[in-house]
Design an enzyme around this catalytic site. Structure first.
Site, mmCIF file in Angstrom:
data_model
loop_
_atom_site.group_PDB
_atom_site.id
_atom_site.type_symbol
_atom_site.label_atom_id
_atom_site.label_comp_id
_atom_site.label_asym_id
_atom_site.label_seq_id
_atom_site.Cartn_x
_atom_site.Cartn_y
_atom_site.Cartn_z
ATOM 1 N N ILE A 10 0.829 -1.203 0.000
ATOM 2 C CA ILE A 10 0.000 0.000 0.000
ATOM 3 C C ILE A 10 0.861 1.250 0.000
ATOM 4 C CG2 ILE A 10 -1.651 1.263 1.453
ATOM 5 C CD1 ILE A 10 -2.619 -1.694 2.268
ATOM 6 N N ASP A 11 1.981 1.213 0.712
ATOM 7 C CA ASP A 11 2.860 2.371 0.814
ATOM 8 C C ASP A 11 3.496 2.706 -0.529
ATOM 9 O OD1 ASP A 11 3.733 4.373 2.474
ATOM 10 O OD2 ASP A 11 5.339 3.215 3.391
ATOM 11 N N ASP A 12 4.081 1.700 -1.180
ATOM 12 C CA ASP A 12 4.673 1.948 -2.498
ATOM 13 C C ASP A 12 3.633 2.425 -3.489
ATOM 14 O OD1 ASP A 12 7.667 1.038 -3.207
ATOM 15 O OD2 ASP A 12 6.968 -0.093 -1.484
#
Length: 648
Positions: A387-389
């Site tokens: 989710i972060d990337d």
């Protein structure tokens, strides 16, 4: 590529600090452009600790694939990290660590260092003083058991039948974070078979009493969770003696199929080293020979984790971070004044678009109806996009003036849909999975190696909220739930906890820009508390620093020597909060410009990245570059405008 369109075109009347920042930004942009790969990506070294190198050598010894050049080069690196007292730490400047010292010592013995050599004798003496191998983590003792240096009976039991627990039953494999899940499944096979390939020497010098290497320890009270899970482990040891043969064999086959189905195209598993190592061991003891395509590809992938230094030493990366580094570099360069249609940025966007993941992974167990989309951290990891990337890639793509805007927008729409679909029920976001918050996995005696679940975190949630603002969804109810969660998670002192970066400086540096981008005014009490906290913990030299020990000891929160990345994180928060003319910002900018090296980069031996809080620390070698470029760029050129405002 070294030329840049950014010019230090200061005017005679501008403040000296701004002039210095403009010049430093231009140098830094040139340096960062020079680091880009011809294919369009960036990747800095990902440095962790010597257990990666030690376990690589033990794997090769176990598989019978010794290469004397590799062993000598790895030993050179391991020796270079040894402290004056004979020990090893898990991060720069950190305290001595028992398991790392045991594994490094054993690896050096495999490489030919004698136990009586001064550096080895100092290490073994320290290990004995700390309780010997018996006090080392479970993973260390598993490695020693493979060579007959520890009894398998004295390790926690890990039955392969776990693979059959449905996803709604506690302690099923999907209750574990993806990194733990990928490690545990192959280790159930290893635990079931208990292989031993006797080591070429003994390690009695690492025991307090070689006649009794595992002295008894009192169990925890039955009324405690630790006591409950200790007794569960005893029950599992008992189950091993009566396990039904057909069921166990079927479970091993299911685990084997699970492992092979998740091997990536480059031969690795999940793009990270530990699951690859244990998967290779598991498959090999099942009879897969070294020439089998699965094992051959797996071993070749591990070779790509090796970084060969100019001095002939060899360091193993636990993971590689090209997607993460590329999106951060793209954001930095645009925010630092590079034109959005610059060829380097278009090439980076092309590469990122080519890395989009278009198939389902393990995340679909909890979200079966959600269409795929998004990005992973590594070169090859289609099973575990994160989710972060995904959020940061969207932020990067939205900054680039790409010649195929429809292609970009289609990828952004898919990524946004996927990230929104991965929202946890509390309104926040974890890194890889939804609602991965079971309290039980961390209680298992086996799980003493670090965080094994993936609960929502402030830094990831902040990046998603910022992404939603950039795609025009700041007022979407799901974004507002994320904002409400962030506001509720603020610490009393004004900071936010940093799960994937060290620590409160990273959390605060992530959350404040996201909240402001999403429409929270700089005058909001939460923003003012964050500003006051950052000003209060600023170092006397004008920078910020925070040691990994802040994860365990509150006395270390926001304490440590100033670093380029952490100073940049604090500066990003202050700039977003409207503090551009403040003394704190001026001092931070001055620190960054004064500490910049002549080639436009910064030096940063400290570990400011986090794998598992406290237990696994990371030095991302590109952090020292991308974050100062972003922060200085925003100081010189102003805060980036959201696309809707910019295009109006």
């Amino acid at each position: 590529m070294t030329a840049t369109t950014v010019q230090p075109s200061e005017t005679p009347s501008e403040p000296e600090t701004l002039t210095a920042a403009r010049q430093a930004t231009a140098r830094a942009v040139d340096h960062l452009l020079g680091c880009q790969d011809p294919e369009g990506w960036w990747k800095g070294d990902l440095e962790t600790n010597v257990t990666m190198d030690a376990e690589d050598l033990m794997l090769r010894q176990f598989l019978g694939i010794r290469d004397e050049r590799v062993f000598a080069a790895a030993a050179r690196h391991i020796r270079s990290q040894q402290r004056a007292d004979g020990t090893w730490a898990t991060f720069y400047g950190g305290p001595s660590e028992l398991s790392a010292t045991v594994e490094a010592y054993v690896a050096l013995r495999l490489a030919g260092d004698g136990p009586d050599e001064p550096h080895m004798a100092a290490a073994s003496a320290w290990v004995r003083e700390r309780g010997g191998i018996a006090r080392a983590r479970v993973f260390t003792r598993i490695w020693l058991a493979l060579f007959g240096w520890w009894r398998w009976e004295d390790l926690p039991e890990l039955p392969p039948e776990l693979i059959y627990l449905p996803s709604w039953v506690p302690l099923n494999i999907y209750d574990f974070g993806c990194w733990a899940r990928q490690t545990i499944v192959p280790l159930t096979i290893v635990s079931a078979h208990r292989p031993v390939r006797p080591g070429p020497f003994g390690v009695d010098e690492l025991h307090t009493d070689p006649r009794h290497p595992n002295p008894p320890r009192p169990g925890a009270p039955l009324t405690s969770w630790d006591g409950v899970f200790q007794r569960l482990d005893r029950a599992l040891h008992g189950y091993r003696r009566i396990a039904v043969g057909p069921l166990r064999r079927a479970a091993v086959r299911s685990c084997t199929r699970w492992i092979i189905e998740r091997q990536e195209n480059d031969g690795c598993w999940g793009g990270i080293q530990p699951p690859a190592v244990y998967s290779l061991i598991a498959l090999h003891i099942l009879g897969y020979d070294l020439g089998h395509p699965v094992l051959r590809a797996g071993l070749e992938s591990l070779d790509r984790f090796a970084v060969w230094r100019e001095d002939g030493s060899r360091m193993i990366e636990a993971c590689q971070s090209p997607v993460w580094d590329t999106c951060l570099a793209t954001i930095a360069l645009v925010d630092a004044g590079l034109t959005p249609d610059h060829p380097a940025l278009v090439k980076a966007a092309d590469w990122m678009l080519g890395e989009e993941i278009d198939r389902r992974g393990d995340w679909a167990v909890r979200r079966p109806e959600l269409p795929p989309g998004g990005w992973a951290f590594e070169f090859h990891n289609d099973t575990y996009p994160d989710i972060d990337d995904t959020a940061e890639v969207v932020l990067a793509l939205r900054r680039v003036d790409h010649p195929e805007p429809d292609r970009v927008e289609a990828a952004v729409r898919r990524a946004t849909r996927w990230n929104l679909g991965m929202q946890s029920k509390n309104g926040a976001w974890g890194a890889f999975d939804v609602d991965n918050t079971s309290p039980f996995p961390n209680r298992l005696p086996f799980c003493d190696f670090g965080e094994v679940i993936d609960p929502p975190s402030a830094d990831v949630t902040a990046h998603v909220v910022e992404m939603l603002a950039w795609v025009g969804l700041a007022d979407d109810p799901r974004a507002r739930r994320g904002i409400a969660w962030l506001l509720a998670e603020q610490e009393v002192g004004g900071a936010w906890f940093g799960r994937w970066g060290t620590n409160y400086v990273y959390g605060t540096g992530s959350v404040v820009p996201a909240l402001v981008a999403a429409g929270i005014p700089a005058s909001h009490p939460a923003i003012r508390r964050a500003v006051a906290w950052l000003e209060r913990v600023q170092n006397e030299d004008g920078g910020w620093g925070e040691d990994q020990r802040s994860y365990r000891d509150p006395e270390w929160i926001a304490r440590g020597p100033s670093t380029a990345s952490q100073t940049a994180w604090a500066l990003l928060a202050l700039l977003a909060a409207g503090e551009r003319e403040s003394k704190a910002v001026e001092r931070a900018v001055t620190w960054l410009t004064d500490t910049q090296l002549s080639d436009g980069s910064w030096d940063e031996p400290q570990f400011t990245g986090t794998g598992f809080p406290w237990d696994f620390s990371i030095n991302y070698h590109l952090y020292r570059q991308v974050f100062p470029v972003t922060a200085l760029g925003r100081y010189v050129y102003g805060e980036p405008a959201l696309p809707s405002a910019r295009d109006a």
